[in-house]
Enzyme design. Structure first.
Site, PDB file in Angstrom:
ATOM      1  N   TYR A 442       0.817  -1.225   0.000  1.00 17.33           N
ATOM      2  CA  TYR A 442       0.000   0.000   0.000  1.00 17.33           C
ATOM      3  C   TYR A 442       0.848   1.272   0.000  1.00 17.33           C
ATOM      4  CZ  TYR A 442       0.057  -0.049   5.246  1.00 17.33           C
ATOM      5  OH  TYR A 442       0.399  -0.048   6.576  1.00 17.33           O
ATOM      6  N   GLU A 443       0.160   2.404  -0.251  1.00 20.80           N
ATOM      7  CA  GLU A 443       0.793   3.703  -0.480  1.00 20.80           C
ATOM      8  C   GLU A 443       1.733   3.668  -1.682  1.00 20.80           C
ATOM      9  OE1 GLU A 443      -0.647   5.919   0.888  1.00 20.80           O
ATOM     10  OE2 GLU A 443      -1.590   4.759   2.476  1.00 20.80           O
ATOM     11  N   GLY A 444       1.316   2.954  -2.704  1.00 22.05           N
ATOM     12  CA  GLY A 444       2.132   2.799  -3.900  1.00 22.05           C
ATOM     13  C   GLY A 444       3.032   1.598  -3.747  1.00 22.05           C
TER      14      GLY A 444
END
Length: 603
Positions: A442-444
């Site tokens: 997550y978060e890229g």
């Protein structure tokens, strides 16, 4: 049951000996009076809160998870989470690094970084509730109107309300240009938002009475793609002009994701049904505004993995000292026992040292980035602010991807130290592994971070920013090249720096004729740069340790075991972990053809 002791001594080493934080802060008027004693006292109390309040509810929170009432759309966090959050608020911890104008204590980000590392070691799932609020605070502090700041920031600062960011939708993850959530303007200047978001961490819970959602959506006249995205404040309960909560807004949890890890945090499917929102910043400029929160979140995710690496290491070390099995290959080490403690075995030590090296090196990198953020925001010299911002932008994908990749390796190794017991819940190790795995996604995803580093941050300006960090390496190499005691650290660091410069030029030339070369090289390239960065901090750490040990010898004093340990860990890093770069560079030079010419294999 697992254990956790806040690593205060190593934090003090990083802050006061490696980074000389007090002297750096004196150049920032806002923090000029923040001294080492203040920092140490805050972190000591913060460590107590993390270890005594948050850590004991980690395993139980994972086992219980979150519960959704489908009739009311309310989510109940695991038992003890709400009470721990109330103690967190009562202790003033949410306001630690927030602006005093909105009720904050105004301490440096670097102090908050260390506090949050301890919270993440203690309970990543719980820490995500207040952690996301910090991102919402930063975004509104940077881009909110005076009215929005006055309305929301005091409540976010105090922790009375929490915050989230609502980006991802069922049909689009990182490619936010595809999002469909709509925002219809209203006559009163507000907007009504309709759509669906997924994977929203802490999207609904019972820890705080109101949740301030920052939502990306499209206006009716929005151009296609990422240039048509706007940002809105959408509170769970509408907020009156005097700051009081009004009626329930049209944003609610439609379902909880059943995840592999971080069970104690509610990961929500959020439905927006004509929810009332207010625009943040300029129309169609929402993605740029949200990047403040996204970049803070990426550094925060690296910090999550740093915390997990540390706590996994502590538990594996304690187990390895206690567990007896087989005899040492070089002879009996514990004659009074039926077998030797497993810490005598070389491969057990390899696994432990891997986690220790990545934890302590990652801590140095994370604190350095936090200090750069303090400079970016508060330094009186505009040129210093600009350079700090540029370097922290370069290092952000490394903190996110390199630290989380290393944590996956380290927590898995620490679980392996336990053997079969590593898979049993009450030891806690399998939870650390499960929780660590999501941080790479997550978060890229880490591939996205790698593309950002190579494509945007390095090749995008012909390596100019990378050269700025390279100057730090060059300065250290020049200062210590004649020091024979530092040779085992300086020589491989200088060698890697030279090879990285050559490699970057090669990849850049290939990419000019074939953009797939960037995609093929990016993940391995980030790890090479990550090792250069971590190698720099480990060489600096060895430099300090050698000086302290020499000083003790000169004064005929007993050597400090802390510095002996630091030196041994630096040697392990340079001889056992950094050599990975050789195979990484060979893979990069293999190019993209062997990946893209695979249609038959993937048919």
């Amino acid at each position: 049951m697992p254990i956790y002791t806040p690593p205060l001594r190593d934090m003090q080493f990083v802050l006061h000996e490696l980074l000389n934080v007090s002297a750096e802060l004196k150049a920032l008027p806002k923090h000029a009076d923040t001294d080492a004693d203040t920092i140490n006292a805050v972190l000591e109390e913060g460590g107590k809160f993390a270890a005594e309040v948050v850590f004991p509810i980690n395993i139980s929170g994972d086992a219980q998870g979150c519960q959704l009432n489908r009739d009311t759309h309310e989510v109940k966090a695991p038992d003890g989470f709400k009470e721990a959050y109330a103690q967190y608020v009562a202790g003033g911890w949410p306001s630690l690094s927030c602006d005093p104008e909105y009720g904050g204590q105004g301490l440096p980000f670097v102090v908050n970084q260390c506090f949050y590392e301890m919270l993440n070691s203690s309970n990543q799932a719980w820490t995500m509730y207040p952690g996301l609020s910090h991102g919402a605070y930063e975004c509104l502090h940077a881009h909110g109107t005076p009215e929005q700041k006055a309305l929301y920031l005091p409540k976010l600062t105090s922790g009375e309300w929490t915050g989230t960011m609502c980006l991802t939708e069922p049909h689009c993850g990182t490619d936010l240009g595809m999002l469909r959530t709509k925002a219809e303007p209203q006559a009163d200047g507000t907007y009504k938002l309709s759509g669906q978001k997924i994977f929203i961490s802490a999207g609904e819970h019972n820890l705080a009475p109101n949740i301030v959602h920052l939502v990306l959506a499209r206006l009716p006249d929005a151009p296609p793609g990422s240039k048509g995205i706007s940002l809105f404040i959408v509170p769970k309960f509408n907020v009156a002009a005097d700051g009081s909560m009004g009626e329930r807004n049209g944003i609610y949890c439609g379902g909880l994701e059943h995840k592999m890890g971080i069970h104690g945090n509610s990961t929500c499917q959020m439905v927006l049904d004509e929810a009332v929102g207010t625009l943040v910043g300029q129309p169609h400029k929402g993605l740029a505004a949200m990047f403040v929160m996204m970049n803070a979140a990426r550094l925060g995710v690296g910090n999550q993995s740093l915390g997990l690496t540390e706590v996994a290491y502590q538990n594996a070390l304690a187990y390895a000292k206690d567990r007896v099995q087989m005899r040492s290959l070089t002879g009996v080490k514990a004659p009074g026992k039926p077998a030797d403690p497993i810490i005598v075995h070389p491969d057990v030590r390899r696994m432990l040292m891997t986690a220790k090296a990545y934890a302590e090196g990652g801590r140095a990198l994370a604190c350095y980035c936090a200090l750069l953020l303090d400079k970016e925001i508060n330094h009186p010299d505009e040129a210093v602010r600009a350079e700090a911002a540029e370097v922290v932008a370069l290092l952000t994908p490394i903190v996110k991807a390199f630290t989380t990749d290393n944590a996956w390796e380290a927590t898995s190794a620490c679980q392996q130290v336990f053997g079969g017991h590593g898979y049993i819940k009450e030891w806690g190790m399998e939870q650390f592994v499960r929780d660590a795995r999501i941080n790479m996604i997550y978060e890229g995803t880490n591939t996205i971070q790698s593309l950002d580093l190579l494509g945007r941050k390095v090749l995008g300006n012909q390596g100019a920013t990378l050269k700025k960090f390279g100057k730090l390496v060059e300065q250290l190499v020049k200062a210590e090249m004649a020091n024979e005691a530092m040779g085992e650290f300086i020589k491989p660091l200088a060698d890697l720096g030279q090879k990285l410069t050559q490699l970057t030029g090669e990849v850049g030339m290939k990419a000019m004729s074939n953009a797939d070369e960037v995609g093929a090289a990016a993940v391995d390239y980030l790890r090479v740069v990550g090792h250069l960065v971590l190698g720099y901090f480990w060489a600096r750490s060895a430099q300090i340790a050698l000086a302290k040990l020499a000083e003790a010898e000169e004064e005929a004093q007993r050597p400090d075991p802390f510095y002996q340990a630091k030196l041994q860990t630096a040697r392990f890093y340079f001889t056992r972990l950094m050599p990975e770069t050789s195979s990484l560079m060979r893979r990069i030079r293999a190019g993209s053809d062997v990946l893209m010419d695979t249609d038959a294999a993937l048919a």
